[in-house]
Structure formats: structure tokens, C-alpha cells
Design a protein around this motif. Sequence first.
Motif, short mmCIF file in Angstrom:
data_model
loop_
_atom_site.label_atom_id
_atom_site.label_comp_id
_atom_site.label_asym_id
_atom_site.label_seq_id
_atom_site.Cartn_x
_atom_site.Cartn_y
_atom_site.Cartn_z
N LEU A 98 11.33 1.05 -9.75
CA LEU A 98 11.09 0.55 -8.40
C LEU A 98 9.61 0.56 -8.09
N LEU A 99 8.92 1.61 -8.50
CA LEU A 99 7.48 1.69 -8.29
C LEU A 99 6.77 0.54 -8.99
N ALA A 100 7.23 0.21 -10.21
CA ALA A 100 6.60 -0.86 -10.97
C ALA A 100 6.88 -2.23 -10.38
N ALA A 101 7.96 -2.36 -9.59
CA ALA A 101 8.36 -3.66 -9.04
C ALA A 101 7.75 -3.94 -7.68
N ALA A 102 7.04 -2.99 -7.08
CA ALA A 102 6.57 -3.13 -5.70
C ALA A 102 5.21 -3.82 -5.64
N ARG A 103 5.07 -4.74 -4.69
CA ARG A 103 3.77 -5.35 -4.41
C ARG A 103 2.88 -4.41 -3.62
N HIS A 104 3.50 -3.59 -2.78
CA HIS A 104 2.74 -2.64 -1.97
C HIS A 104 3.57 -1.36 -1.82
N VAL A 105 2.90 -0.21 -1.89
CA VAL A 105 3.56 1.09 -1.71
C VAL A 105 2.92 1.79 -0.52
N HIS A 106 3.76 2.16 0.44
CA HIS A 106 3.31 2.82 1.66
C HIS A 106 3.95 4.21 1.74
N SER A 107 3.14 5.21 2.05
CA SER A 107 3.65 6.57 2.22
C SER A 107 3.40 7.04 3.65
N SER A 108 4.41 7.71 4.22
CA SER A 108 4.34 8.15 5.61
C SER A 108 4.47 9.66 5.70
N SER A 109 3.99 10.21 6.83
CA SER A 109 4.21 11.62 7.19
C SER A 109 3.80 12.58 6.08
N TYR A 110 2.60 12.40 5.58
CA TYR A 110 2.07 13.19 4.46
C TYR A 110 2.21 14.69 4.71
N PHE A 111 1.89 15.13 5.91
CA PHE A 111 1.87 16.57 6.18
C PHE A 111 3.25 17.18 6.41
N LEU A 112 4.27 16.34 6.54
CA LEU A 112 5.63 16.84 6.69
C LEU A 112 6.37 16.94 5.36
N LEU A 113 5.72 16.52 4.28
CA LEU A 113 6.37 16.45 2.97
C LEU A 113 5.58 17.29 1.96
N PRO A 114 5.68 18.61 2.05
CA PRO A 114 4.80 19.50 1.27
C PRO A 114 5.01 19.41 -0.24
N GLU A 115 6.22 19.07 -0.70
CA GLU A 115 6.45 18.96 -2.14
C GLU A 115 6.08 17.58 -2.67
N LEU A 116 6.04 16.58 -1.81
CA LEU A 116 5.59 15.25 -2.22
C LEU A 116 4.07 15.19 -2.30
N ALA A 117 3.38 15.87 -1.39
CA ALA A 117 1.93 15.75 -1.26
C ALA A 117 1.17 15.96 -2.58
N PRO A 118 1.48 17.01 -3.37
CA PRO A 118 0.70 17.19 -4.61
C PRO A 118 0.84 16.04 -5.60
N GLY A 119 1.99 15.39 -5.63
CA GLY A 119 2.21 14.31 -6.58
C GLY A 119 1.91 12.93 -6.05
N LEU A 120 1.55 12.82 -4.76
CA LEU A 120 1.37 11.50 -4.17
C LEU A 120 0.16 10.76 -4.73
N PRO A 121 -1.01 11.41 -4.94
CA PRO A 121 -2.12 10.65 -5.52
C PRO A 121 -1.76 10.00 -6.86
N ALA A 122 -1.07 10.73 -7.73
CA ALA A 122 -0.68 10.17 -9.02
C ALA A 122 0.33 9.04 -8.85
N LEU A 123 1.23 9.19 -7.87
CA LEU A 123 2.22 8.14 -7.60
C LEU A 123 1.52 6.85 -7.16
N LEU A 124 0.56 6.97 -6.25
CA LEU A 124 -0.17 5.79 -5.79
C LEU A 124 -1.05 5.22 -6.90
N ARG A 125 -1.60 6.10 -7.73
CA ARG A 125 -2.40 5.62 -8.86
C ARG A 125 -1.55 4.79 -9.81
#
Length: 310
Positions: free
Chosen positions: A127-154
Motif C-alpha cells: 500500500l505504501l508503494a502504491a500511494a501518490r501521497h502519504v499523510h500522517s496525523s496526530s504525531y504526538f498521540l502515536l508514541p510507537e509510530l513516531a520512531p518509525g515514521l521518518p523511515a516510513l516517509l522516506r
Amino acid sequence: MVDLLVVGDANPDVIIGPLRTDLAFGQREQLAASGTLTLGGSGAITAAGAARLGLKVAIAGRVGDDEGGRFVRAALEARGVDTSALQTDPERPTPLTTVLTRDGDRAIVTAPGTLATTTAADVPAELLAAARHVHSSSYFLLPELAPGLPALLRAARAHGATTSVDTNDDPAGRWDVGELLGETDFLLPNAAEAVRLAGVADARAAAAALAARGPTVVVKDGAEGAFACRAGEFAFATGEPADAVDTVGAGDSFNAGFLAGVLAGLPLATALRCGVVCGGHSVRAAGGTAGQATWDDVLVHLERTGSDLA
């Protein structure tokens, strides 16, 4: 292809208000003019708004195996959002938010539930590979997502996608985003959030300081409209008069409109105008999704105002 993949929060909102006095404890019964149960979560509202605008939208995150989770999934699917990557957590409950409104302002209380267990691994690679744009919301409410989010967006950018983040508020008050901005094409705070993220007192100075760290910074400024800073240059869109019922989710509907404009290839100032139109439509109905605009609504406004569509 998926036009927009939203990674973030999805929950029921209970909106009550407007209150006429300060909230009183001590088992005091207080009355408000109205109460609404509706789809909430910054990510879910943005996803619903983008689908309303005609984009092909998917959402990734977690809900619980409970009535709240089923409500959220059904509400998103009814609005045309693909929920196949919205995981069901067998142990944690669906998040729940209560919004208390008064005098054009609001207090927000959230029980985080599955927000505490959402991770980057919840986003399917295909799904990540198929997306034209990736948007992430509520960064500070998702403490386990936050560490991996830069790599996900990269990874999304490596596949050719553009990326955006709306951090929303930080309940802890730390406002530390680490390496996130280096992987973010569009940062979408409101004026108060921009000031706190940059640690400066003026919203325009904050936008310039944040933009120097990589992203185009798009600041939502309430009734004043919005402005953006890219590589030291500013663009502006004035606000539109609206009879506001409540402002819940207006910033998330702005996000949907702005991103739809970006994905349509519109100039930055015109994409800002798309966001302003969508945010203005949102406040005309209770909750974050009932008043969301269509793309025809946006085009009528752009044509009326002579906005650049090339």
C-alpha cells in the motif's frame, strides 16, 4: 494507485456544546445546546474529506474489536475510504474523544486506546508503494509510530510519493519531532502549533524557521485563512466568511483540500485556497465530516475568485 494514504488516528468523537460556563465537577449536572456522535480523529477526518473531494483514499492505523471500532470502520467505508489497512487490535479499545465547545473554542479529552499500540509495521508495504501521497496525523498521540515514521516517509518518497504531516497538539508539551521534518514535503500545523514547534513567538517567523529544516510549511490561521512558506518565499490565502456551527475538524478538512490541490498539480497559492474553502465548508455543520466540501464546491469558488488553475 492510491491518491492518498493516511496513517494515523481514527475514533468516534462525542461533541457537546456550547457550554455556557466553566466545566464544573462535584457531580454537578450541566446542560448544553447539542450533542453529536460522529467520526473523529485527525487522520480519519482528513481521509473522509479527501474521499469527498474525489480522491482514491486509504487509511492505515488501528481500532479496537469493539463497537467504537465498528462505528469508525463503517463511517469511513460509507465515505468511500479503503479501510483494509485499518487493523483491529484484539486487546486495546478504540480511542474515544470528547470535545467540549464554548465561545468558539474547545477542550478535547482523548482516551488513547489503540493509539498507544499503532506502529509503522501496521502500514502494508504494498500500500505504501502504491500511494501518490502519504499523510500522517496526530504525531504526538502515536508514541510507537513516531520512531518509525521518518523511515516510513522516506520509503514512500523512494517510491515517488510526496509526504505530509499534521502533528496536532502535544499533550506532553515537548514538541520534539526529531528527524521527521527532513522526510516531510508539507508540514501542516495551525498557527499555535507552528509557534510551539519552532520555539518562536510569531507564526510567520515560525513557518520560516521550520521551512529552513526542509518542508514547505503550511500554516492554518483560523478565520484569517492560511499561509505557506517554501524556501523563504511566502504565499497567502485569505479566510472566507462562514456562519460557524463548530470548528471541530476544520483543520483536517483544510488538509484534505490542500492535498487535493497539490495532487491536482495546482500552484501553491491555489492549493492554499482549496484548503481554505474546505476548512470553511467544514465549520457549517456539527462535527468534522458532515459539512465537508466536494471538488465542485472548490472549483466554483476558485473560478469565482479568479484563482490560478494552471
